[in-house]
Design an enzyme around this catalytic site. Sequence first.
Site, PDB file in Angstrom:
ATOM      1  N   LYS A  34       0.827  -1.205   0.000  1.00  0.00           N
ATOM      2  CA  LYS A  34       0.000   0.000   0.000  1.00  0.00           C
ATOM      3  C   LYS A  34       0.861   1.255   0.000  1.00  0.00           C
ATOM      4  CE  LYS A  34      -3.810  -2.478   2.142  1.00  0.00           C
ATOM      5  NZ  LYS A  34      -4.478  -2.882   3.394  1.00  0.00           N
ATOM      6  N   GLN A  41      -4.846  -2.144   9.608  1.00  0.00           N
ATOM      7  CA  GLN A  41      -4.626  -3.418   8.938  1.00  0.00           C
ATOM      8  C   GLN A  41      -5.138  -4.565   9.810  1.00  0.00           C
ATOM      9  OE1 GLN A  41      -3.292  -3.859   5.733  1.00  0.00           O
ATOM     10  NE2 GLN A  41      -4.069  -5.912   6.065  1.00  0.00           N
ATOM     11  N   ASP A 101     -11.552   2.435   4.154  1.00  0.00           N
ATOM     12  CA  ASP A 101     -11.896   1.025   3.962  1.00  0.00           C
ATOM     13  C   ASP A 101     -13.406   0.832   3.871  1.00  0.00           C
ATOM     14  OD1 ASP A 101      -9.632  -0.584   3.656  1.00  0.00           O
ATOM     15  OD2 ASP A 101      -9.202  -0.588   5.798  1.00  0.00           O
TER      16      ASP A 101
END
Length: 295
Positions: free
Chosen positions: A54, A98, A121
């Site tokens: 990322k 994460q 997200d």
Amino acid sequence: MTATLLDGKQIAEQIRSELAGQVTAFVDHSGIRPTLAAILVGDFAPSEVYVRNKEKACQRVGLDSHVHRLGSQTSEQQLLQLIEQLNQDPTIHGILVQLPLPGHIREARVLDAIAPLKDVDAFHPENVGLIAQGRPRYLPCTPHGISQLLHRAGITTCGKHAVIVGRSDIVGKPMALMLMNRNSTVGPDGANATVTVCHTQTADLPGVTRSADLLIAAIGRPKFITADMVKPGAVVVDVGINRTESGLVGDVDFEAVKEVAGFLTPVPGGVGPLTVTMLLVNTLEAAKRQHGGAA
């Protein structure tokens, strides 16, 4: 019949190229560099790989990124304090935590703590609710990537029967909502499907999957979807990434299913590259919303 492969890597590169131009235009206009903050708790090796990927992806399109690496003994309260600091920081536009988190930290509590406007997200209940109402702020990265993959391959979902195997909050549920909505980010042809969601208690699973025009496998079980579970000519999207002794494999028995399906995503190189790319898309959108006044 041999399935046409849906090359997620190529499509992701195409979207990133477009996005790089959009980021440059935004920075030139606003003087603000969209910035993503990633939080990694513990030393779970796959998570470290995902976070590094990322970071690199952000660099390639002109986004800034900051990674906060916390030890495995970090308390839930310490993590929540960091999230609140990032919520209040006007130079941070997107926040992702994460997953998975260490067992002593409540995942839902943490995801709920991220400010909805910075929830790139799209896991916050407010953002999930907006998706359910057909007016999304951001879309979850994997389902959004699948939507782009199908659209750019010329595959429509309107009027089709879509079967999703897996009911996770990350893929299965939001994908179902997006497909059944009246519209999508790629127009009505990327929505308006008749959707069936299958799970561990589904009776006659092969009978259900064989009825699918579009079959999406997202259960985390290696090669679970076999050729006899696929309707000839169907579009099969494999979300699974399973590490086995023979390497990475998906949830679909690729070699067998490619002789039955009309379209099929490979693993790796299918959905995965698009998941990261759509995170970048959401980060730019978040910066625009926070500095352009959109709600």
